[in-house]
Design a protein around this motif. Structure first.
Motif, mmCIF file in Angstrom:
data_model
loop_
_atom_site.group_PDB
_atom_site.id
_atom_site.type_symbol
_atom_site.label_atom_id
_atom_site.label_comp_id
_atom_site.label_asym_id
_atom_site.label_seq_id
_atom_site.Cartn_x
_atom_site.Cartn_y
_atom_site.Cartn_z
ATOM 1 N N LEU A 129 -9.696 1.470 -1.035
ATOM 2 C CA LEU A 129 -10.820 1.833 -0.390
ATOM 3 C C LEU A 129 -11.864 0.653 -0.741
ATOM 4 N N SER A 130 -12.842 0.418 0.070
ATOM 5 C CA SER A 130 -13.951 -0.679 -0.395
ATOM 6 C C SER A 130 -14.958 0.040 -1.076
ATOM 7 N N ASP A 131 -15.407 -0.942 -2.018
ATOM 8 C CA ASP A 131 -16.538 -0.574 -2.825
ATOM 9 C C ASP A 131 -17.566 -0.044 -1.969
ATOM 10 N N ALA A 179 -20.537 6.941 -8.446
ATOM 11 C CA ALA A 179 -20.086 5.916 -7.474
ATOM 12 C C ALA A 179 -19.170 4.729 -8.263
ATOM 13 N N ALA A 180 -19.921 4.334 -9.398
ATOM 14 C CA ALA A 180 -19.199 3.361 -10.187
ATOM 15 C C ALA A 180 -17.662 3.819 -10.601
ATOM 16 N N TYR A 181 -17.593 5.057 -11.007
ATOM 17 C CA TYR A 181 -16.560 5.603 -11.588
ATOM 18 C C TYR A 181 -15.368 5.643 -10.356
ATOM 19 N N LEU A 182 -15.800 6.104 -9.399
ATOM 20 C CA LEU A 182 -14.810 6.345 -8.210
ATOM 21 C C LEU A 182 -14.283 4.631 -7.671
ATOM 22 N N CYS A 183 -15.134 3.753 -7.848
ATOM 23 C CA CYS A 183 -14.853 2.207 -7.426
ATOM 24 C C CYS A 183 -13.850 1.805 -8.543
ATOM 25 N N GLN A 184 -13.865 2.428 -9.742
ATOM 26 C CA GLN A 184 -12.927 2.065 -10.679
ATOM 27 C C GLN A 184 -11.513 2.657 -10.636
ATOM 28 N N ARG A 185 -11.853 3.918 -9.933
ATOM 29 C CA ARG A 185 -10.350 4.729 -9.678
ATOM 30 C C ARG A 185 -9.510 4.324 -8.850
ATOM 31 N N ASN A 186 -9.887 3.075 -8.000
ATOM 32 C CA ASN A 186 -8.853 2.515 -7.121
ATOM 33 C C ASN A 186 -8.512 3.418 -6.139
ATOM 34 N N LEU A 187 -9.411 4.100 -5.510
ATOM 35 C CA LEU A 187 -9.280 5.058 -4.382
ATOM 36 C C LEU A 187 -8.391 4.071 -3.254
ATOM 37 N N ARG A 188 -7.451 4.988 -2.452
ATOM 38 C CA ARG A 188 -6.879 4.319 -1.439
ATOM 39 C C ARG A 188 -7.333 4.679 -0.072
ATOM 40 N N PRO A 219 6.460 8.482 0.120
ATOM 41 C CA PRO A 219 7.122 7.129 -0.096
ATOM 42 C C PRO A 219 6.142 6.081 -0.239
ATOM 43 N N LEU A 220 6.548 5.457 -1.232
ATOM 44 C CA LEU A 220 5.515 4.250 -1.476
ATOM 45 C C LEU A 220 4.152 4.649 -2.076
ATOM 46 N N SER A 221 3.823 5.988 -2.436
ATOM 47 C CA SER A 221 2.675 6.108 -2.645
ATOM 48 C C SER A 221 2.462 5.846 -4.216
ATOM 49 N N GLU A 222 3.570 5.514 -4.978
ATOM 50 C CA GLU A 222 3.458 5.062 -6.432
ATOM 51 C C GLU A 222 2.966 3.394 -6.502
ATOM 52 N N LEU A 223 2.936 2.725 -5.279
ATOM 53 C CA LEU A 223 2.200 1.604 -5.332
ATOM 54 C C LEU A 223 1.013 1.685 -5.365
ATOM 55 N N ASP A 224 0.176 1.097 -6.257
ATOM 56 C CA ASP A 224 -1.262 1.338 -6.402
ATOM 57 C C ASP A 224 -1.881 -0.062 -5.856
ATOM 58 N N PHE A 225 -1.158 -0.974 -5.587
ATOM 59 C CA PHE A 225 -1.610 -2.355 -5.142
ATOM 60 C C PHE A 225 -1.938 -2.377 -3.548
ATOM 61 N N ASP A 226 -2.471 -3.059 -2.872
ATOM 62 C CA ASP A 226 -2.650 -3.338 -1.530
ATOM 63 C C ASP A 226 -1.631 -3.968 -0.852
ATOM 64 N N PHE A 227 -1.210 -3.187 0.463
ATOM 65 C CA PHE A 227 -0.147 -3.775 1.260
ATOM 66 C C PHE A 227 0.060 -3.232 2.498
ATOM 67 N N GLU A 256 -10.325 13.678 -4.368
ATOM 68 C CA GLU A 256 -9.205 12.716 -3.928
ATOM 69 C C GLU A 256 -8.103 13.728 -3.660
ATOM 70 N N ASP A 257 -7.404 12.934 -2.494
ATOM 71 C CA ASP A 257 -6.398 13.718 -2.024
ATOM 72 C C ASP A 257 -5.166 13.605 -2.925
ATOM 73 N N ALA A 258 -4.719 14.500 -3.370
ATOM 74 C CA ALA A 258 -3.672 14.826 -4.605
ATOM 75 C C ALA A 258 -2.510 14.013 -4.149
ATOM 76 N N GLU A 259 -2.045 13.894 -3.116
ATOM 77 C CA GLU A 259 -0.577 12.816 -2.918
ATOM 78 C C GLU A 259 -1.201 11.496 -2.528
ATOM 79 N N THR A 260 -2.250 11.136 -1.917
ATOM 80 C CA THR A 260 -2.392 9.678 -1.417
ATOM 81 C C THR A 260 -3.326 9.024 -2.115
ATOM 82 N N ARG A 261 -4.299 9.584 -3.088
ATOM 83 C CA ARG A 261 -5.352 9.138 -3.846
ATOM 84 C C ARG A 261 -6.602 8.736 -2.669
ATOM 85 N N GLN A 262 -6.359 9.218 -1.382
ATOM 86 C CA GLN A 262 -7.447 8.937 -0.326
ATOM 87 C C GLN A 262 -8.813 9.735 -0.968
ATOM 88 N N PRO A 263 -9.846 9.473 -0.348
ATOM 89 C CA PRO A 263 -11.029 10.291 -0.876
ATOM 90 C C PRO A 263 -11.060 11.425 0.419
#
Lengths: 111, 838
Positions: B72-74, B102-111, B260-268, B418-425
């Motif tokens: 999720l973009s800053d 806001a700073a904390y959530l930017c660091q949380r790497n929300l998806r 599936p693939l929710s363990e990947l915390d990078f962008d793809f 945060e969504d518990a499964e996907t870490r989306q806001p």
């Protein structure tokens, strides 16, 4: 969970059907066959090697998921300067000779 | 060469992508079903609808499912939180806290998970059609409309919604896909040549740029392992073999485990290419292959060939399915990932391969072809170029399409979780016109994080932000346990502990409030009559009681008639007023004497310390909390009387004739409040709150007691948001709650699995109505399993443990002049240059 669907492995790799020859396949095959024919001085051997080469190329392409640009990609690894530059003109922008500035109408503004 | 030559895009217009071959594609964002509420049977219905719909698509149709799973973009995080990072007002705790969050959530790497479906016909334009571009384009558009109807119809059979993207959205999507994470976006425009050929030779940068090259942010280089576009390295992974079996939502739904693939915390992103070939041709080829397989399996005089036998069996099964209407389709799967350095990219690729392997996919990395394959994975760009096809039946293809969407809540929330499964806001807006009312209830066992959640609501939704308003909390916990105590200290609220030796409220209003036009106001008389009846044991019905009540009322009137002070009278004054009543009737005389005796008992008894005193408690303010725990040792009659007094204050706050001004009433520990007689008040407030611009929140820990009180039905009926927290410490009430709230098996599972990790997070199950993702003018009922994480600053603000409070007190005493923000900031982050706190 819902129904489980079997993926039939017997057809999985048949998406390309029977692979047809491409011009570059023929060029590569002919080059190999011709070279062997000249070296061996027996054109019959050259024709035989050409046939084998064609079979090998087509089998190789099938194994490589029918990759069509194999020759181009193979050649690209030997390029000295592997760069696409934004400053170069986009000469093939318009397909089939249509003019670069040809517009088909519409707008880019958000709806 | 120009990098645009790899990108077979021609234009984006008429809400469609036009490829270099003149092929048109529509793009839609898929809004799938909510996995939190979907049961196995419901997924089966979705699957059946999808299988039935997709196998009816015409030959020549191309589909592309694109799963975008990025960060999720800053900017979006800041927008959701409502504060910019690093622009904090150090004089305002709430503003500073918001900025820190806001700073904390930017660091949380929300998806940010989005699923798109791209569709079109894979037939392009011929050379002659290119000569009449406008006419040909119109024909292509008409063809596309036919495909639109088929594809959207197929999705509707499965109850999947799709939001078709307009030109601007497609351009933005394409920019995000080609140059992910870019901060500055230049608008894409068609440019006409402004200089002649000679000038262009001298100044080549003046030439008009094609549409497609405007998407590419910089030069491109490539090698065996990656392609570099501007400053990002890209890698493309392609599926070599499909899994043995598929089920619906292969990339969306776990088999009872994680997504599936929710363990990947990078962008793809993953692109699933689908092409419907001409069925007559592919099925003819299939029959021919089947004959070969049959011949191979039936060879005489050979050693048994298990492989050939299996193949023949498979051909037979598939032939049956094809006879029942299944289609053969070509599919290809590509995963694209990117990073700022090659080692990082390699590490991500390894993790990606492992994640795919868990899903039984065999993927390989492209070699020397990342630069070409990268562009083929873009919307609409596979036609004519993609050649990594696999053949399968249409049902397996349908299983690879997106069907699930985890809700993201409201567009303009006051609190971001945060969504518990996907870490989306997941955003929640406390006040929304899309709900019937803004009342809410919170249910959670002890230690589930109710207090923390309430404090977060206070900080972000109630005391600041767009829905800021007046707050009145009623608690029954005592100063050591109250959820509001810390919030009052930090945010400048008033915490009023009502008790005999604490603060008091005089039930008698001042003459200014009680008298209107020279007469006692009827509502005041009614309120005082009810209260006095309670205190003087004059409850019940019958002529005797009615006559006593008449005397009580007469006493009240007489008191105010003869009261000359501007201050409020007391019960001792009322006693004198009763004594002054003249009556000739013997019966009345006796009743009056009884009432005087009873009033003296109130004045002199323990209840006198509560009710026969001047008001010392605050009764007005923007943030006020009454804690009734001090009434614990009084008899029920007294508790009810004080509750009645407090209820009157609550009513005055809620019904202030200013519906434009937001008011929030919190009933904490509702089960306990109900025992002191606040049931009527809660009932009345819940049913009428909306009209007065008031939100009522009922918070419950003791669910069994709350259920027995009978008010839960009213609460359920009059609240549009229910927030459930973990009941792991009270498993006995899980089944009753699930039954009372009509949870289906999926919801009950989600509820049962709620957890709270002290000091880390608490999980919350939201059941509410939020902004509809497709139609912005309506709401949509959702259930979301979310997690509440706290920033270090949040943690200091809500800290209620003894050690934490002591640390705060110590610093505050050591630096009495230091602003509160600085103290909390020091405790949360440590002083600049001084390292972390002890």
């Amino acid at each position: 969970m819902s129904r489980v669907n079997t993926v039939y492995k017997c057809i999985e790799n048949s998406a390309h059907g029977t692979l047809s020859w491409q011009p570059q396949d023929l060029m590569v095959g002919a080059a190999i066959g011709g070279l062997v024919g000249i070296v061996s001085r027996y054109m019959v051997i050259g024709v035989g090697v050409f046939s084998l080469a064609m079979g090998g190329i087509l089998l190789g392409r099938r194994k490589w998921n029918g990759r069509r640009e194999y020759l181009l990609l193979w050649a690209r690894r030997f390029e000295h300067k592997r760069t696409y530059r934004r400053l170069d003109p986009d000469v093939r922008y318009s397909p089939l000779g249509a003019r670069a500035e040809a517009s088909i109408g519409g707008t880019h503004e958000p709806r | 060469m120009n990098p645009g030559e790899l990108f077979s895009l021609w234009d984006i217009c008429d809400d469609a992508i036009v490829s270099s071959w003149g092929v048109l594609f529509r793009v839609g964002e898929i809004v799938g079903r909510n996995p939190v509420v979907m049961t196995g049977t419901q997924w089966e219905m979705v699957a059946d609808g999808l299988y039935a719909g997709l196998k009816r698509l015409d030959d020549g149709i191309s589909l592309q499912a694109i799963y975008c799973r990025g960060r999720l973009s800053d900017e979006e995080t800041e927008r959701l939180v409502g504060a910019r990072v690093g622009v904090a007002d150090t004089n305002d705790v709430l503003a500073y806290q918001r900025s820190m969050r806001a700073a904390y959530l930017c660091q949380r790497n929300l998806r940010d998970w989005r699923s798109y479906l791209v569709w079109g016909s894979n037939v392009g334009l011929t050379a002659s059609e290119f000569k009449d571009l406008r006419g040909s384009h119109k024909k292509q558009l008409m063809k596309l409309e036919v495909v639109d109807r088929q594809v959207i119809g197929a999705l509707q059979r499965a109850n999947l919604e799709v939001r078709t993207l307009g030109n601007g959205e497609i351009v933005t999507l394409m920019q995000n896909l080609v140059a992910p994470g870019a901060v500055r976006r230049r608008p894409v425009v068609r440019r006409e040549p402004m200089a002649d050929d000679e000038a262009l030779k001298r100044e080549p940068h003046l030439r008009p740029q094609s549409v497609r090259e405007q998407f590419i942010p910089g030069n491109m280089t490539w090698d065996e392992g990656a392609a570099k576009v501007d400053d990002l390295y890209f890698k493309v992974l392609t599926a070599q073999a499909l899994p043995d079996v598929t089920t619906v939502g292969k990339f969306d739904l776990g088999d009872g485990g994680r997504v599936p693939l929710s363990e990947l915390d990078f962008d793809f992103r993953i692109t699933v290419h689908v092409m419907f070939p001409e069925q007559a041709a592919v099925q003819r080829s299939f029959r021919q292959r089947r004959k070969f397989a049959f011949s191979l399996a039936q060879r005489p005089g050979q050693v048994s060939d298990a492989h050939a036998d299996v193949a023949e069996g498979e051909f037979g099964e598939l032939a049956n399915e094809l006879a029942q209407g299944e289609k053969l389709v070509k599919i290809g799967i590509q995963a694209v990932l990117w990073a700022k350095s090659v080692p990082e990219l390699e590490e991500r690729a390894a993790r990606m391969r492992a994640a795919f392997a868990k899903q039984d996919f065999d993927v390989f990395e492209e070699s020397w072809a990342h630069h070409t394959e990268l562009f083929k994975s873009l919307p609409g760009m596979s036609v004519g170029g993609f050649d990594r096809w696999k053949m399968t039946k249409s049902a397996c293809m349908a299983d690879l399409l997106p069907v699930a969407t985890f809700t993201r809540g409201d567009r303009e929330p006051v609190l971001v979780l945060e969504d518990a499964e996907t870490r989306q806001p997941f955003g929640w807006q406390m006040c929304s016109k899309k709900r019937d009312n803004d009342n809410f209830q919170i249910l959670g066992a002890s230690g589930a994080g109710k207090s923390v959640f309430i404090n977060m609501l206070l900080a972000y939704g109630v005391l600041s932000g767009p829905d800021k308003g007046k707050v009145l909390g009623i608690d029954y916990a005592g100063p050591t346990k109250s959820s509001f105590k810390v919030a009052c200290e930090v945010f400048g609220g008033q915490y009023v502990g009502i008790s005999g030796d604490g603060q008091k409220i005089n039930p008698w209003p001042t003459p200014e409030k009680a008298i209107s036009g020279g007469k006692l106001r009827p509502e005041v008389q009614s309120y005082l009559t009810v209260l006095t009846r309670l205190l003087l044991h004059q409850e019940g019905e019958g002529p005797e009681v009615a006559l006593s009540v008449a005397l009580i009322q007469k006493g009240i009137e007489r008191l105010y008639e003869r009261w000359s002070s501007t201050e409020a009278p007391l019960y001792s004054d009322y006693m004198h007023a009763l004594a002054g009543i003249e009556t000739g009737d013997v019966g009345d005389r006796g009743r009056l004497e009884d009432l005087i005796k009873l009033t003296r008992k109130v004045v002199d008894g323990p209840e006198g310390t509560l009710l026969n005193c001047k008001t010392t408690a605050a009764t007005d303010g923007e943030f006020l909390v009454y804690d009734l725990y001090g009434l614990n040792h009084y008899e029920d009659r007294v508790k009810s009387a004080v509750a009645w007094v407090v209820t009157t204050v609550v009513r005055e706050t809620a019904f202030d004739n200013r519906p434009d001004r937001r008011k929030y009433l919190f009933f904490e520990e509702a089960a306990n409040l109900l025992t002191v007689g606040m049931k009527g008040a809660i009932h009345e407030l819940l049913t009428t709150a909306r009209a007065h611009g008031t939100s009522v929140g009922v918070v419950t820990q003791e669910y069994e007691a709350y259920r027995r009180s009978g008010v839960s039905g009213t609460v359920n009926l009059n609240t549009t948001t229910s927030v459930f927290l973990s009941h792991a410490s009270a498993p006995g009430v899980i089944a009753p709650i699930a039954a009372d709230f009509g949870f289906n098996e999926a919801e009950e599972k989600a509820f049962r699995e709620l957890r709270a990790e002290k000091g880390k997070y608490s999980e919350l199950l939201f059941r509410t109505t939020v902004d509809d993702p497709v139609n912005t003018s309506v709401g949509r009922a959702i259930v979301a399993k979310t997690r509440l994480y706290l920033s270090p600053f949040d943690l200091e603000v809500v800290r209620s443990d003894a050690a934490g409070r002591a640390a705060q007190q110590k610093i505050r005493q050591a630096y009495p002049n230091a602003p509160l923000v600085q103290v909390l900031n020091y405790l949360a982050y440590g002083a600049p240059g001084a390292g972390k706190k002890e």
